[in-house]
Enzyme design. Structure first.
Site, PDB file in Angstrom:
ATOM      1  N   GLN A  33      42.702  34.848  43.180  1.00  0.00           N
ATOM      2  CA  GLN A  33      43.990  35.497  43.465  1.00  0.00           C
ATOM      3  C   GLN A  33      44.446  35.150  44.887  1.00  0.00           C
ATOM      4  O   GLN A  33      43.690  35.278  45.849  1.00  0.00           O
ATOM      5  CB  GLN A  33      43.856  37.017  43.284  1.00  0.00           C
ATOM      6  CG  GLN A  33      45.152  37.791  43.404  1.00  0.00           C
ATOM      7  CD  GLN A  33      46.156  37.487  42.285  1.00  0.00           C
ATOM      8  OE1 GLN A  33      45.775  37.165  41.157  1.00  0.00           O
ATOM      9  NE2 GLN A  33      47.432  37.587  42.597  1.00  0.00           N
ATOM     10  N   ASP A  49      45.215  28.270  36.572  1.00  0.00           N
ATOM     11  CA  ASP A  49      46.410  28.524  37.378  1.00  0.00           C
ATOM     12  C   ASP A  49      47.289  27.269  37.467  1.00  0.00           C
ATOM     13  O   ASP A  49      48.459  27.351  37.847  1.00  0.00           O
ATOM     14  CB  ASP A  49      45.994  28.875  38.819  1.00  0.00           C
ATOM     15  CG  ASP A  49      46.194  30.341  39.154  1.00  0.00           C
ATOM     16  OD1 ASP A  49      47.089  30.972  38.562  1.00  0.00           O
ATOM     17  OD2 ASP A  49      45.446  30.848  40.020  1.00  0.00           O
ATOM     18  N   LYS A  96      45.452  41.397  34.537  1.00  0.00           N
ATOM     19  CA  LYS A  96      44.916  40.168  33.929  1.00  0.00           C
ATOM     20  C   LYS A  96      43.659  40.499  33.128  1.00  0.00           C
ATOM     21  O   LYS A  96      43.492  40.044  31.997  1.00  0.00           O
ATOM     22  CB  LYS A  96      44.601  39.130  35.020  1.00  0.00           C
ATOM     23  CG  LYS A  96      45.860  38.480  35.584  1.00  0.00           C
ATOM     24  CD  LYS A  96      45.615  37.706  36.873  1.00  0.00           C
ATOM     25  CE  LYS A  96      46.948  37.227  37.450  1.00  0.00           C
ATOM     26  NZ  LYS A  96      46.858  36.695  38.812  1.00  0.00           N
TER      27      LYS A  96
HETATM   28  N1  GUN Z   1      49.420  35.243  43.615  1.00  0.00           N
HETATM   29  C1  GUN Z   1      50.697  35.422  43.178  1.00  0.00           C
HETATM   30  N2  GUN Z   1      50.882  34.748  42.020  1.00  0.00           N
HETATM   31  C2  GUN Z   1      49.712  34.142  41.718  1.00  0.00           C
HETATM   32  C3  GUN Z   1      49.289  33.309  40.648  1.00  0.00           C
HETATM   33  O1  GUN Z   1      50.034  32.972  39.722  1.00  0.00           O
HETATM   34  N3  GUN Z   1      47.998  32.899  40.708  1.00  0.00           N
HETATM   35  C4  GUN Z   1      47.159  33.235  41.720  1.00  0.00           C
HETATM   36  N4  GUN Z   1      45.920  32.764  41.688  1.00  0.00           N
HETATM   37  N5  GUN Z   1      47.533  34.002  42.731  1.00  0.00           N
HETATM   38  C5  GUN Z   1      48.799  34.439  42.730  1.00  0.00           C
END
Ligand code: GUN
Length: 284
Positions: free
Chosen positions: A97, A120, A53
């Site tokens: 995350q 998100d 990211k």
């Molecule tokens: N963990 C797995 N997929 C995601 C996501 O799309 N966003 C976040 N914040 N954590 C995740």
């Protein structure tokens, strides 16, 4: 029938070019889109995701900050960090995350993120807005799936979509996005009786169960569109999806591979949402 492979990597690359151009335009107006990613603890897969990211942010000309906190961080300290980022004008998107360590409430954390910076799309306000068809941040993986279909010119209205999996991150919201686009949606999950009965009627199957090679050719109708959200390792340690690709690709009409299918779209839509959030500041 041999399925057409939906090349997520290529579609994501095209979208990223478009995003980078928009980022440049915004920078000329004095705004650099900024994303803060918080990683608590040291989950190996999570670390790989957040590193990707950060790199994508930088590649597209955005500002990116990674906040790494130890596993034993208290919920109170994490909430204080989020509060600080909520008030930071250089940050337009905040992503914590998941999963978080057991002693921290995911819902408390998600609800502490300003809905205006919730790139998100997990905050109940954004989920509610999505459900009622209002403008909102859409969760990145479901959003990415819809963009993949649009780019491939696969129509959704009137189609029967079967979603296998009911997670808050993928299964539930992706069904809602299909419904918003006038599909008929069936949700299947671990307690569904006779899964094959449902999936074999689907025009579009979304497999989001997290079990390697779970969806077999027998589950799939001839010519169906098969979207594989899984990221698993098989017994040999090889990356594979929730769909048994070799057999299903001989029967489906379209299929997303793993890797290079849905995965690259998730990060791309996160970038899109961060750009959108930065653009929104022009309105205030
Ligand atoms: N963990 C797995 N997929 C995601 C996501 O799309 N966003 C976040 N914040 N954590 C995740």
């Amino acid at each position: 029938m041999t399925a057409t492979i939906i090349n997520g990597k290529e579609i994501a690359s095209q979208k990223k070019v478009e995003i980078a151009i928009e980022v440049q335009k915004l920078k000329e107006l004095g705004i650099t889109p900024g994303l803060a990613v918080i990683l608590v603890g040291d989950n190996h897969a999570s670390r790989t995701y957040v590193t990707n990211k950060e790199k994508t942010c930088r590649d597209l000309g955005m500002y990116s900050v990674l906040i790494e906190l130890p596993e034993e961080t208290s919920q109170e300290d994490l909430l204080a960090k989020i509060e600080e980022l909520n008030g930071d004008p250089a940050i337009h998107g905040i992503l914590v995350q998941l999963p978080l360590p057991k002693h921290i409430s995911e819902s408390k954390v998600i609800e502490s993120i300003s809905p205006l910076k919730d790139v998100d799309g997990f905050h109940p306000i954004n989920i509610g807005r999505m459900m009622t068809g209002q403008d909102s941040f859409l969760p990145c993986t479901p959003f990415g799936i819809m963009v993949l279909l649009e780019a491939t010119e696969i129509s959704v209205a009137g189609k029967h979509v079967v979603v296998v999996g009911r997670s808050n991150i993928v299964g539930k919201p992706v069904g809602q996005l299909f419904l918003n686009q006038h599909a008929t949606v069936t949700y299947c999950h671990s307690r569904t009786k006779d899964l094959q009965f449902h999936t074999s009627q689907a025009d579009i199957i979304v497999a989001a169960v997290g079990i390697a090679n779970f969806i077999k050719a027998d589950h799939v109708k001839e010519g169906a569109v098969v979207i594989d959200v899984g990221i698993n390792r098989n017994e040999a340690g090889k990356l594979c999806g929730d769909v048994a690709f070799d057999e299903v690709s001989k029967k489906a009409g379209y299929i997303t591979p793993v890797p290079k299918g849905v995965g690259p779209m998730t990060i791309t839509m996160l970038m899109y949402n961060t750009l959108k959030s930065a653009k929104n500041t022009l309105r205030f």
